[in-house]
Design an enzyme around this catalytic site. Sequence first.
Site, mmCIF file in Angstrom:
data_model
loop_
_atom_site.group_PDB
_atom_site.id
_atom_site.type_symbol
_atom_site.label_atom_id
_atom_site.label_comp_id
_atom_site.label_asym_id
_atom_site.label_seq_id
_atom_site.Cartn_x
_atom_site.Cartn_y
_atom_site.Cartn_z
ATOM 1 N N GLU A 46 -52.663 -109.150 -28.441
ATOM 2 C CA GLU A 46 -51.464 -109.064 -29.599
ATOM 3 C C GLU A 46 -51.873 -108.335 -30.817
ATOM 4 O OE1 GLU A 46 -48.446 -109.960 -29.510
ATOM 5 O OE2 GLU A 46 -48.526 -111.294 -27.644
ATOM 6 N N TYR A 129 -46.337 -113.271 -37.198
ATOM 7 C CA TYR A 129 -45.779 -112.741 -35.885
ATOM 8 C C TYR A 129 -47.100 -113.016 -34.882
ATOM 9 C CZ TYR A 129 -45.784 -109.956 -31.526
ATOM 10 O OH TYR A 129 -46.079 -109.905 -30.213
ATOM 11 N N ASP A 147 -40.819 -109.514 -32.879
ATOM 12 C CA ASP A 147 -41.518 -108.280 -32.912
ATOM 13 C C ASP A 147 -40.482 -107.162 -33.022
ATOM 14 O OD1 ASP A 147 -40.842 -107.802 -30.256
ATOM 15 O OD2 ASP A 147 -42.877 -106.914 -29.740
ATOM 16 N N CYS A 202 -34.182 -101.396 -23.193
ATOM 17 C CA CYS A 202 -33.407 -101.533 -24.466
ATOM 18 C C CYS A 202 -34.380 -100.733 -25.417
ATOM 19 C CB CYS A 202 -32.979 -102.709 -25.071
ATOM 20 S SG CYS A 202 -31.726 -102.700 -26.399
ATOM 21 N N CYS A 209 -29.176 -98.532 -20.499
ATOM 22 C CA CYS A 209 -28.077 -99.726 -20.218
ATOM 23 C C CYS A 209 -27.750 -99.984 -18.995
ATOM 24 C CB CYS A 209 -26.998 -99.309 -21.199
ATOM 25 S SG CYS A 209 -27.269 -99.024 -23.129
ATOM 26 N N CYS A 212 -29.686 -102.874 -17.533
ATOM 27 C CA CYS A 212 -29.783 -104.084 -18.537
ATOM 28 C C CYS A 212 -29.108 -105.113 -17.869
ATOM 29 C CB CYS A 212 -29.105 -103.820 -19.958
ATOM 30 S SG CYS A 212 -29.162 -105.226 -20.886
ATOM 31 N N CYS A 218 -23.438 -107.293 -24.200
ATOM 32 C CA CYS A 218 -23.973 -106.668 -25.256
ATOM 33 C C CYS A 218 -22.995 -106.281 -26.248
ATOM 34 C CB CYS A 218 -24.574 -105.379 -24.825
ATOM 35 S SG CYS A 218 -25.309 -104.198 -26.304
#
Length: 319
Positions: A46, A129, A147, A202, A209, A212, A218
Amino acid sequence: MPGSADAADRDLPALHSALAGWFASTARPLPWRAADRTPWGVLVSEVMLQQTPVVRVLPVWQEWLERWPGPSDLAREPAGEAVRAWGRLGYPRRALRLHAAAVAIRDNHGGQVPGDYAALLALPGVGSYTAAAVASFAFGRRETVVDTNIRRVHARLLSGTALPSPALTAAEMRLAAQVLPDDVSSSVRWNASVMELGALVCTARSPKCGQCPVRDSCAWLAAGEPPPTYTPKGQSWHGTDRQVRGAVMAVLRAADEPVEPELFGRAPADLGFEAAGIGIPLAALHRLNCAPEQLERALAGLLGDGLAELHPGGLRLPS
């Protein structure tokens, strides 16, 4: 008009299920997601992944975990070794923060990464975070993880805007908390799947798209793909103080002994035996042809940030 950002207007169970199924069949097999992952490995990943793509992090992460499989292993070494092993990931202060966190974990938690958000947040250099992500991905806790990738998916999918606001807002955090599944294991999958969707589909510049799994829900597509309300500012590199700092750090990482400050400003043709082992990074620094005052700023900045120390023999990585 942008779509509503009210979670009550959404079929959340359908969204949760669609993304969970997509993630199960599409997610990248990253080592910090593997069944044998450790909380330390997740924490290291991370920190390394902040502002750095996976392809650059993977080899460095693997080297770190081989050398320092647990926090106590890193804590036994000087902080400068963490900076040296950080290589070219950029933003090397992250290496110092990881080392400081490792020391705190060894001294205050018996060498084991703590599992709850508050204890993680209390570690040096760990922000909200990172604390939420480690609690979720390493310990299976229900935490709201937000994030850059998640913010972008939420903006398009739920709010109907091309990009999230330039800075994280309280409204975004409320929305993220509203759409988080109540079930603990489902919340972990949701965090991971939304993050992966933002990384692979995305994306900021060229969203795919057609690939997706939740495109029919969306809000951004339903609104006709309105353009961003602002132009994101890219981070410049060439000719900046950051580039000079990086070149100086390359010299210090290659050096086994302190480097005399005047060597940083000398041309390769002037270098003698005293530059053995650092001639290549010194030559790279000289090719930048930076102004003396820019080099001085870089050296002063590295000293001020604790990334370098001044000793009688010159500059070296921190001890």
